[in-house]
Design a protein around this motif. Sequence first.
Motif: not given
Length: 166
Positions: A94-106, A160-162
């Motif tokens: 996705p375009r935003s970093s916020q949206a990218q932080s929800h794809v894939g796996t933690y 924050s996270t990966a």
Amino acid sequence: MRNSRLSKSLLGITLSASLLLSANLVLSPQAVHAASVTTATATSTALKANSILATGKQYMGVRYQFGAPKGSTRSFDCSSFTQYVYGKSGVNLPRSSQAQSHVGTYVPRNQLQPGDLVFFYSPIHHVGIYMGNGKILHTYGSPGVTISDLNSNWWSSHYSTARRVL
């Protein structure tokens, strides 16, 4: 003597064949197949991560511009940069970093691998690409596309996270 040597050779061949057949009974074809699939997947993931990092490094120094247009290589913001370089390897983000932080796996910080997305601040508004050895490839401010040390005080304290998307 010749008969004795022939007998020993035949005995050796028979023992070798027996051991080989026994090993085949212990290691089922499914276990061998699963192991080779896992190895092939890991190799494929590592190759894709290397490709993404190589693509990103080609843009070292390209200027940072907040809200840079999607697909532009004249300037990037953090998420347009990750979206662009991952896209070149067939990974749609996705375009935003916020949206990218929800794809894939933690991914826990102590298990980061090259190619993982790393996110900063709370709420999240910065993303970079983990390179390995505590380094990240990303873009911000006056350096533009650059490599930073994730373990430096500033980046470490804002981590924050990966997420793993490969």
